[in-house]
Design a protein around this motif. Structure first.
Motif, PDB file in Angstrom:
ATOM      1  N   MET A  57       0.855  -1.186   0.000  1.00 39.27           N
ATOM      2  CA  MET A  57       0.000   0.000   0.000  1.00 39.27           C
ATOM      3  C   MET A  57       0.890   1.234   0.000  1.00 39.27           C
ATOM      4  O   MET A  57       1.871   1.300   0.728  1.00 39.27           O
ATOM      5  CB  MET A  57      -0.879  -0.019   1.250  1.00 39.27           C
ATOM      6  CG  MET A  57      -1.877   1.128   1.319  1.00 39.27           C
ATOM      7  SD  MET A  57      -2.923   0.966   2.796  1.00 39.27           S
ATOM      8  CE  MET A  57      -3.717  -0.603   2.446  1.00 39.27           C
ATOM      9  N   GLU A  58       0.548   2.197  -0.834  1.00 39.02           N
ATOM     10  CA  GLU A  58       1.383   3.380  -0.941  1.00 39.02           C
ATOM     11  C   GLU A  58       1.247   4.257   0.292  1.00 39.02           C
ATOM     12  O   GLU A  58       0.189   4.407   0.870  1.00 39.02           O
ATOM     13  CB  GLU A  58       1.008   4.181  -2.184  1.00 39.02           C
ATOM     14  CG  GLU A  58       1.282   3.406  -3.467  1.00 39.02           C
ATOM     15  CD  GLU A  58       1.049   4.243  -4.687  1.00 39.02           C
ATOM     16  OE1 GLU A  58       1.265   5.464  -4.609  1.00 39.02           O
ATOM     17  OE2 GLU A  58       0.660   3.690  -5.710  1.00 39.02           O
TER      18      GLU A  58
ATOM     19  N   LYS B  92       6.986   4.460  -8.041  1.00 38.22           N
ATOM     20  CA  LYS B  92       7.050   3.063  -8.480  1.00 38.22           C
ATOM     21  C   LYS B  92       8.401   2.751  -9.118  1.00 38.22           C
ATOM     22  O   LYS B  92       8.956   1.664  -8.922  1.00 38.22           O
ATOM     23  CB  LYS B  92       5.907   2.763  -9.448  1.00 38.22           C
ATOM     24  CG  LYS B  92       4.536   2.786  -8.795  1.00 38.22           C
ATOM     25  CD  LYS B  92       3.441   2.374  -9.762  1.00 38.22           C
ATOM     26  CE  LYS B  92       2.080   2.376  -9.055  1.00 38.22           C
ATOM     27  NZ  LYS B  92       0.998   1.908  -9.955  1.00 38.22           N
ATOM     28  N   ARG B  93       8.937   3.700  -9.870  1.00 42.92           N
ATOM     29  CA  ARG B  93      10.261   3.480 -10.480  1.00 42.92           C
ATOM     30  C   ARG B  93      11.325   3.298  -9.406  1.00 42.92           C
ATOM     31  O   ARG B  93      12.196   2.421  -9.506  1.00 42.92           O
ATOM     32  CB  ARG B  93      10.615   4.664 -11.379  1.00 42.92           C
ATOM     33  CG  ARG B  93      11.902   4.436 -12.174  1.00 42.92           C
ATOM     34  CD  ARG B  93      12.276   5.654 -12.986  1.00 42.92           C
ATOM     35  NE  ARG B  93      12.704   6.766 -12.138  1.00 42.92           N
ATOM     36  CZ  ARG B  93      12.018   7.900 -11.988  1.00 42.92           C
ATOM     37  NH1 ARG B  93      10.868   8.080 -12.623  1.00 42.92           N
ATOM     38  NH2 ARG B  93      12.480   8.864 -11.209  1.00 42.92           N
ATOM     39  N   GLN B  94      11.258   4.097  -8.355  1.00 49.65           N
ATOM     40  CA  GLN B  94      12.228   3.961  -7.270  1.00 49.65           C
ATOM     41  C   GLN B  94      12.090   2.619  -6.566  1.00 49.65           C
ATOM     42  O   GLN B  94      13.100   1.953  -6.261  1.00 49.65           O
ATOM     43  CB  GLN B  94      12.039   5.107  -6.281  1.00 49.65           C
ATOM     44  CG  GLN B  94      12.476   6.463  -6.813  1.00 49.65           C
ATOM     45  CD  GLN B  94      12.189   7.588  -5.844  1.00 49.65           C
ATOM     46  OE1 GLN B  94      11.278   7.509  -5.018  1.00 49.65           O
ATOM     47  NE2 GLN B  94      12.970   8.662  -5.916  1.00 49.65           N
ATOM     48  N   ALA B  95      10.862   2.214  -6.295  1.00 48.53           N
ATOM     49  CA  ALA B  95      10.650   0.929  -5.622  1.00 48.53           C
ATOM     50  C   ALA B  95      11.163  -0.221  -6.478  1.00 48.53           C
ATOM     51  O   ALA B  95      11.799  -1.166  -5.965  1.00 48.53           O
ATOM     52  CB  ALA B  95       9.165   0.745  -5.307  1.00 48.53           C
TER      53      ALA B  95
ATOM     54  N   PHE C 174       4.669   0.238  -0.244  1.00 48.21           N
ATOM     55  CA  PHE C 174       3.925  -0.683  -1.099  1.00 48.21           C
ATOM     56  C   PHE C 174       3.751  -2.023  -0.379  1.00 48.21           C
ATOM     57  O   PHE C 174       4.537  -2.369   0.508  1.00 48.21           O
ATOM     58  CB  PHE C 174       4.659  -0.912  -2.422  1.00 48.21           C
ATOM     59  CG  PHE C 174       4.805   0.330  -3.261  1.00 48.21           C
ATOM     60  CD1 PHE C 174       3.808   0.707  -4.151  1.00 48.21           C
ATOM     61  CD2 PHE C 174       5.929   1.137  -3.146  1.00 48.21           C
ATOM     62  CE1 PHE C 174       3.938   1.852  -4.922  1.00 48.21           C
ATOM     63  CE2 PHE C 174       6.070   2.286  -3.912  1.00 48.21           C
ATOM     64  CZ  PHE C 174       5.065   2.647  -4.803  1.00 48.21           C
ATOM     65  N   THR C 175       2.759  -2.779  -0.811  1.00 43.36           N
ATOM     66  CA  THR C 175       2.520  -4.099  -0.237  1.00 43.36           C
ATOM     67  C   THR C 175       3.391  -5.113  -0.972  1.00 43.36           C
ATOM     68  O   THR C 175       2.977  -5.715  -1.968  1.00 43.36           O
ATOM     69  CB  THR C 175       1.031  -4.477  -0.343  1.00 43.36           C
ATOM     70  OG1 THR C 175       0.250  -3.451   0.259  1.00 43.36           O
ATOM     71  CG2 THR C 175       0.764  -5.800   0.377  1.00 43.36           C
ATOM     72  N   LEU C 176       4.616  -5.283  -0.508  1.00 44.81           N
ATOM     73  CA  LEU C 176       5.578  -6.165  -1.166  1.00 44.81           C
ATOM     74  C   LEU C 176       5.605  -7.533  -0.477  1.00 44.81           C
ATOM     75  O   LEU C 176       5.854  -7.600   0.730  1.00 44.81           O
ATOM     76  CB  LEU C 176       6.983  -5.558  -1.128  1.00 44.81           C
ATOM     77  CG  LEU C 176       7.176  -4.200  -1.790  1.00 44.81           C
ATOM     78  CD1 LEU C 176       8.641  -3.790  -1.691  1.00 44.81           C
ATOM     79  CD2 LEU C 176       6.724  -4.239  -3.242  1.00 44.81           C
ATOM     80  N   PRO C 177       5.407  -8.600  -1.209  1.00 42.91           N
ATOM     81  CA  PRO C 177       5.547  -9.942  -0.631  1.00 42.91           C
ATOM     82  C   PRO C 177       7.030 -10.304  -0.521  1.00 42.91           C
ATOM     83  O   PRO C 177       7.588 -11.003  -1.374  1.00 42.91           O
ATOM     84  CB  PRO C 177       4.804 -10.833  -1.630  1.00 42.91           C
ATOM     85  CG  PRO C 177       4.966 -10.130  -2.947  1.00 42.91           C
ATOM     86  CD  PRO C 177       4.992  -8.656  -2.631  1.00 42.91           C
ATOM     87  N   LEU C 178       7.691  -9.811   0.538  1.00 42.35           N
ATOM     88  CA  LEU C 178       9.150  -9.939   0.639  1.00 42.35           C
ATOM     89  C   LEU C 178       9.621 -11.382   0.686  1.00 42.35           C
ATOM     90  O   LEU C 178      10.800 -11.656   0.441  1.00 42.35           O
ATOM     91  CB  LEU C 178       9.650  -9.173   1.869  1.00 42.35           C
ATOM     92  CG  LEU C 178       9.556  -7.645   1.781  1.00 42.35           C
ATOM     93  CD1 LEU C 178      10.012  -7.004   3.088  1.00 42.35           C
ATOM     94  CD2 LEU C 178      10.379  -7.107   0.614  1.00 42.35           C
TER      95      LEU C 178
ATOM     96  N   GLY D  59       3.384  -6.241  -6.527  1.00 40.88           N
ATOM     97  CA  GLY D  59       3.164  -5.504  -5.295  1.00 40.88           C
ATOM     98  C   GLY D  59       3.398  -4.015  -5.458  1.00 40.88           C
ATOM     99  O   GLY D  59       2.766  -3.202  -4.777  1.00 40.88           O
ATOM    100  N   VAL D  60       4.304  -3.647  -6.362  1.00 42.15           N
ATOM    101  CA  VAL D  60       4.545  -2.232  -6.665  1.00 42.15           C
ATOM    102  C   VAL D  60       3.453  -1.701  -7.596  1.00 42.15           C
ATOM    103  O   VAL D  60       2.890  -0.626  -7.379  1.00 42.15           O
ATOM    104  CB  VAL D  60       5.931  -2.031  -7.309  1.00 42.15           C
ATOM    105  CG1 VAL D  60       6.124  -0.582  -7.736  1.00 42.15           C
ATOM    106  CG2 VAL D  60       7.038  -2.449  -6.338  1.00 42.15           C
TER     107      VAL D  60
END
Length: 312
Positions: free
Chosen positions: A1-2, A40-43, A105-109, A151-152
């Motif tokens: 989530m942003e 988003k580009r940075q992430a 962001f909601t990243l599934p790490l 996720g991004v």
């Protein structure tokens, strides 16, 4: 989530470092993420930089035991990021950027754990008897990155079939990785690695590690390549179902990256033995053209038409 859009100076510096790494080392990936908005580009650059670190350990000159130790320490860093134990003053810019991206962001790490697992398979020198076995490896090193990227990107509110978005992102990752395997078949063999399934090699009279500048007598190397190209095309066609679920710029990013690899497949299909003579690649101007097509949605529509005609 942003999260909030304002980025503290140390975090911005960390992102700038990751974007520099991405621009320098990600020859194909960078063309796609240029189409994304800044956050988003940075992430995506943070994800790439962490993934590049993992890959570099696996491909480096360290002894296997030292590689395993380095990879486990990288996993410990990932756990710190997961716990929120990396702050903006940390000396590791990749960790700072990825930690911030994970907050925004909601990243599934866990996908990065899978990447580490896949690189450990390389360190052990694993080979694959069947496509199902190779698919497990590809899901670790590429499918997981597809799911992290989703996720991004996120999906459009109310997008039809969005419950399968993660599956399609994973499948696109498989398509990209199989294309990489075909492109790098000789380079990998020189380094003592064989990824293509033993069942497929045997079917076409090929053996692991035989690769020179020409196929051995009696083999059907072109048949083997065409067989794998058809498999990759099928994966691309399935994975492209993700595109209508994304916003325009995220869809353009995915279409650009996938489009570059699909054009690599076209070149490999036309001249299968080219992969034995050197790395097949696209010139920069063609990559830029594919990126423009992705932004306009042309490549996605082209694949849809091919699929309807039974040729994707």
């Amino acid at each position: 989530m942003e999260g909030p859009t304002e980025v503290p100076a140390p975090v911005q510096a960390a992102y700038s470092y990751c974007e520099a790494v991405t621009g320098r080392q990600a020859r194909n990936f960078a063309y796609g993420i240029r189409l994304l908005p800044t956050d988003k580009r940075q992430a995506m650059s943070a994800l790439y930089s962490f993934s590049r670190r993992v890959d570099d350990i696996g491909d480096g000159s360290l002894a296997p035991e030292a590689k395993r130790d380095r990879l486990e320490r990288t996993r410990e860093l990932l756990e710190r990021i997961r716990r929120g134990a990396v702050d903006e003053d940390d000396i590791d810019p990749v960790a700072v950027a990825l930690a911030d991206a994970a907050r925004r962001f909601t990243l599934p790490l866990g996908g990065l754990d899978e990447l580490i697992d896949g690189v450990l398979m390389d360190v052990r020198g694993e080979t694959y008897e069947t496509w199902d076995e190779l698919k497990t490896y590809c899901r670790c090193v590429a499918g997981a990155i597809g799911r992290l990227s989703l996720g991004v990107f996120g999906t459009q509110p109310g997008a039809r079939g969005a419950e399968r978005a993660s599956e399609y992102a994973d499948t696109l990752g498989l398509a990209l990785q199989l294309t990489n395997i075909l492109r790098d078949v000789r380079e990998d063999a020189v380094n003592g690695r064989t990824y293509l399934p033993a069942d497929d090699l045997a079917k076409f009279g090929c053996t692991a590690g035989f690769y020179s500048t020409t196929p051995p007598a009696g083999s059907d190397f072109a048949g083997l390549v065409h067989f794998e190209v058809r498999r990759a095309r099928s994966l691309f066609a399935e994975g492209y179902r993700l595109l209508p679920m994304l916003d325009r710029r995220s869809g353009a990013c995915v279409a650009a990256m996938a489009g570059i690899y699909r054009r690599l497949l076209d070149r490999i299909e036309r001249d299968p033995e080219a992969v034995l003579r050197g790395r097949v690649s696209l010139p920069g101007r063609e990559k830029a053209y594919v990126a423009v097509r992705g932004l306009s949605g042309l490549d996605a529509r082209h694949v849809t038409r091919q699929k309807l005609r039974g040729r994707a």
